[in-house]
Design a protein around this motif. Sequence first.
Motif, PDB file in Angstrom:
ATOM      1  N   ARG A 266      -3.245 -12.833  19.423  1.00 54.39           N
ATOM      2  CA  ARG A 266      -2.522 -11.614  19.777  1.00 54.39           C
ATOM      3  C   ARG A 266      -1.009 -11.796  19.781  1.00 54.39           C
ATOM      4  O   ARG A 266      -0.261 -10.822  19.802  1.00 54.39           O
ATOM      5  CB  ARG A 266      -3.004 -11.094  21.139  1.00 54.39           C
ATOM      6  N   THR A 267      -0.564 -13.044  19.771  1.00 52.43           N
ATOM      7  CA  THR A 267       0.881 -13.298  19.688  1.00 52.43           C
ATOM      8  C   THR A 267       1.306 -13.615  18.262  1.00 52.43           C
ATOM      9  O   THR A 267       2.423 -14.080  18.042  1.00 52.43           O
ATOM     10  CB  THR A 267       1.273 -14.456  20.612  1.00 52.43           C
ATOM     11  N   LEU A 268       0.421 -13.385  17.303  1.00 57.39           N
ATOM     12  CA  LEU A 268       0.664 -13.598  15.872  1.00 57.39           C
ATOM     13  C   LEU A 268       0.883 -15.069  15.539  1.00 57.39           C
ATOM     14  O   LEU A 268       1.598 -15.399  14.596  1.00 57.39           O
ATOM     15  CB  LEU A 268       1.855 -12.763  15.387  1.00 57.39           C
ATOM     16  N   ARG A 269       0.225 -15.953  16.298  1.00 61.78           N
ATOM     17  CA  ARG A 269       0.221 -17.378  15.968  1.00 61.78           C
ATOM     18  C   ARG A 269      -1.107 -17.722  15.311  1.00 61.78           C
ATOM     19  O   ARG A 269      -2.150 -17.203  15.694  1.00 61.78           O
ATOM     20  CB  ARG A 269       0.407 -18.233  17.227  1.00 61.78           C
ATOM     21  N   PRO A 270      -1.092 -18.626  14.332  1.00 60.01           N
ATOM     22  CA  PRO A 270      -2.351 -19.043  13.709  1.00 60.01           C
ATOM     23  C   PRO A 270      -3.292 -19.664  14.741  1.00 60.01           C
ATOM     24  O   PRO A 270      -2.862 -20.415  15.616  1.00 60.01           O
ATOM     25  CB  PRO A 270      -1.914 -20.072  12.667  1.00 60.01           C
ATOM     26  N   VAL A 271      -4.567 -19.334  14.635  1.00 57.33           N
ATOM     27  CA  VAL A 271      -5.564 -19.913  15.525  1.00 57.33           C
ATOM     28  C   VAL A 271      -6.136 -21.167  14.872  1.00 57.33           C
ATOM     29  O   VAL A 271      -6.163 -21.287  13.640  1.00 57.33           O
ATOM     30  CB  VAL A 271      -6.697 -18.917  15.826  1.00 57.33           C
ATOM     31  N   PRO A 272      -6.601 -22.121  15.660  1.00 60.21           N
ATOM     32  CA  PRO A 272      -7.182 -23.332  15.064  1.00 60.21           C
ATOM     33  C   PRO A 272      -8.564 -23.073  14.507  1.00 60.21           C
ATOM     34  O   PRO A 272      -9.165 -22.017  14.738  1.00 60.21           O
ATOM     35  CB  PRO A 272      -7.223 -24.305  16.248  1.00 60.21           C
TER      36      PRO A 272
ATOM     37  N   SER B 159      -5.573 -25.108   8.719  1.00 64.39           N
ATOM     38  CA  SER B 159      -5.053 -23.933   9.420  1.00 64.39           C
ATOM     39  C   SER B 159      -5.516 -22.679   8.693  1.00 64.39           C
ATOM     40  O   SER B 159      -5.416 -22.607   7.470  1.00 64.39           O
ATOM     41  CB  SER B 159      -3.524 -23.968   9.455  1.00 64.39           C
ATOM     42  N   PRO B 160      -6.047 -21.692   9.418  1.00 59.30           N
ATOM     43  CA  PRO B 160      -6.500 -20.459   8.774  1.00 59.30           C
ATOM     44  C   PRO B 160      -5.341 -19.573   8.323  1.00 59.30           C
ATOM     45  O   PRO B 160      -5.272 -18.411   8.634  1.00 59.30           O
ATOM     46  CB  PRO B 160      -7.339 -19.787   9.854  1.00 59.30           C
ATOM     47  N   VAL B 161      -4.391 -20.139   7.620  1.00 61.55           N
ATOM     48  CA  VAL B 161      -3.323 -19.386   6.982  1.00 61.55           C
ATOM     49  C   VAL B 161      -3.397 -19.728   5.501  1.00 61.55           C
ATOM     50  O   VAL B 161      -3.136 -20.857   5.108  1.00 61.55           O
ATOM     51  CB  VAL B 161      -1.935 -19.751   7.552  1.00 61.55           C
ATOM     52  N   PHE B 162      -3.782 -18.771   4.703  1.00 60.37           N
ATOM     53  CA  PHE B 162      -4.021 -19.034   3.295  1.00 60.37           C
ATOM     54  C   PHE B 162      -2.910 -18.385   2.483  1.00 60.37           C
ATOM     55  O   PHE B 162      -2.769 -17.166   2.469  1.00 60.37           O
ATOM     56  CB  PHE B 162      -5.382 -18.481   2.880  1.00 60.37           C
TER      57      PHE B 162
END
Length: 843
Positions: free
Chosen positions: A553-559, A212-215
């Motif tokens: 745009r909804t502030l959800r992580p993108v795959p 997930s692109p959340v670091f």
Amino acid sequence: SARRRRHRPDRNNGPATRHTLLAAYVALLARYSGQDDVVVGVPIAGRGRTELQPLIGYFLNWLPLRIAVGDDPTFRELLDRVRTASLEGYRHQDVPFEALVYELKPERNLGTTPIFQTSFSLRDDAPRPPGFAGTRTENFGLDGSASHFDLMAELWVQDGDVAGVLPYNEELFDEPSVARMAKHLGLLIEELPRQPDARISAVDLVAPGEPSPVFAPEGGTETRSLNELFAAQVLARPDAVAVSAPDGALTYAELDLAANRLAHVLRARGAGPGDVVGICLERCTAMVVATLATLKAGAAYLPLDPDHPQARTASLLAGAGAVAVVSSEGLATRLPPACPQILVEDVVDGPDTDPAIAVSSDAAAYVLYTSGTTGEPKGVVVSHGNVAGLFASAARLFAVGPGDVWSVFHGSTFDFSVWELWGALLTGGRAVLVPQWTTQAPDAFADLLSTEGVTVLSQTPSAFSQLSAVLLARTELPPLRYVVFGGEAMRPRALTAWFDRFGASAPELVTMYGITETTVHVTFRRLTEADVASGDAVVGLPAPGLSMYLLDRTLRPVPVGVQGEIFVGGTGVARGYLGDPARTATRFRPDPFAGLPGARMYASGDLARQTSDGEIVYLGRADRQVKIRGRRIEPGEVQAAMAGLPGVSAAAVVVRTDGPNAAPRLIGYFVSSADSGQTPAGVRRALRSLLPEYLVPAAVVEVGELPVTANGKLDEKRLPAPGNAAGGETALVEPRTTEEAALAEIWVELLGVSAVGVTSNFFELGGHSLMIVQLVGRIRDRLGVEPAMAMLFQRPRLEDMAAGIVEAAARADAAPAEPDDDPLAGLSDAEIEAMLAVALEDT
């Protein structure tokens, strides 16, 4: 009805299934592209006309269906839009697609189909699956060799299951990326019908266990102020040289005492915690003294460029509420008289003890203004803790210390200078202030790197491209240990020649993505020879103490593989915009991923994606903001200034890349008021009195009206290329000599104009000081003469410049062993800038 016989929507699967699957495909494209509209091509048999039915042949027609998705509709709403668009399309299915293309005349790109680049088709030879009850997917295949478009979805239904194949263009996609798309399409087909009133963004495409692109940040924060950190270096090495400049050098002890004296003066003038002090000085030791003194007084410093127009400087000082400006005798007349001035020449004695003002890590350290979309620049407030955290993070990434020499190449109004100056002062190294003119002369800068023994060099990629050409031609490199890239997107392929010659270890090449609002640098990545083969603008991963999120745009992580906006959290996030809480709230938002009360993240407006091997690739901007020569520019700010000029009734500013050099340039367009007599050259002159040089358009074009689209927006595609309008010439006088003809060709290549005449002015056509360096090199290569840069500034008209080249060649023939010294040698920055101002006015 005849219409029904033509498209037979209820046959077998029926419209509910077709529209359901097409809506899921549109949702997939919307999630991947981030676009407000999605256009999909749908095939139609094309045999509706009675006379065609008995004929044998291929009569396939294509219907482009445009679906609005910008408001993140629910699946039920999306299904209604798909159904409506489909039925409207079927009403016009007899119109040949080629006729539609002819009427619309869309921009054609080689290798792509017009209007739409992706298609959807559903086979009608299997039983109809359940509608909103949900469907299952299986057997999605991939085909990288048989796609007529960039991406196709060919689906069919068998026994209640949806299967299909996704043909794709191998030049655009690789198999792992399309395999993820197929997986996500299947997920959307299954999940969206089960929750028809949920937004299409609600389905989480990041499955458990997937990258997930959340670091998340790692590492702690630095709680000490810059004052405390610098004091520790003074105590450890008082006699070591802290800063050197053309006007001399100061040890850590000398710098500390000089800053203390000025700090007491600032305190006496009312500067203290919560205040802002402007600093308007050339690159000299006094500039460093003033910077440190402001912090010792408890205030925040505001860097001001001495070459900016006085009106611009006055606006920044007023916006920041500066209590004073530290300047010098030679620059005092450039400052607005309303703000109290402190001249460094007057501070020769006084107490040199530390004022001992308590400064917390949360206190403001400096304010930097960046270009603003509303026409007004934005003042970014950065705290002591932000800067201290930057170097606490850097300590884990770079092996720097007292033996290092840092070049301060960039001006103080550019945040890269924060990294260069404080990187030296907080690690016990030496900061070398590079004279303004030397930054624009790669040969001279290369000499400085060697003579000063610079070990840590920071560069924008565009500046390094000129420096590397010089270093590659030399037999020996300066003692560089690190070259740090920032300010612009870094494409490693541009380093091919460097890696071929020097490899990747001496020095190490590092790219660091960052933003003023996140304290210079956010990411870190060492570049290797393997990166050269990639055309991607690699970003790297967050440095310790920082975090990076790729969100939709909804502030959800993108795959993985999907475009998202970069959000930055952690120790680098600045306090916000000075005196602008509304704009601060828009860009500095609560951080839901940090798990800490009060944590914030900054919405960068930059777009990126994560590759399957974990790389973060920069994709561009989500808005109109651009970077030109390392400077962040909002065209809206320039447009507002142009629209406010007398005689201008309408204005627009766009970025163009006309010409073989393909360098992005600001181009201004204006409509003049009736009988105003306003000219392109007049507009440029007026803008130079209001804006810094990097914000002035390279060319200005007068138009009868600004073209607009059917939606009333500016139609940039219909704006004329700048051509020769930048110089305001009505008739070109063709070159008459060999030198004039060769010089004209060089100008066309560099400036991206269609043609030039002998009376054309290099600066009015968009030339600038950095481009003069390239001009010298091309004249040398093409004509075998190396003219003095001063001559090029003094003779900006083509015929005069060509005559100067002839004179230089004659002198070289007369005394080939004794090349002329550059007349600019020994001139101050102010004298050189004055020379440039004269050249710019010579139209």
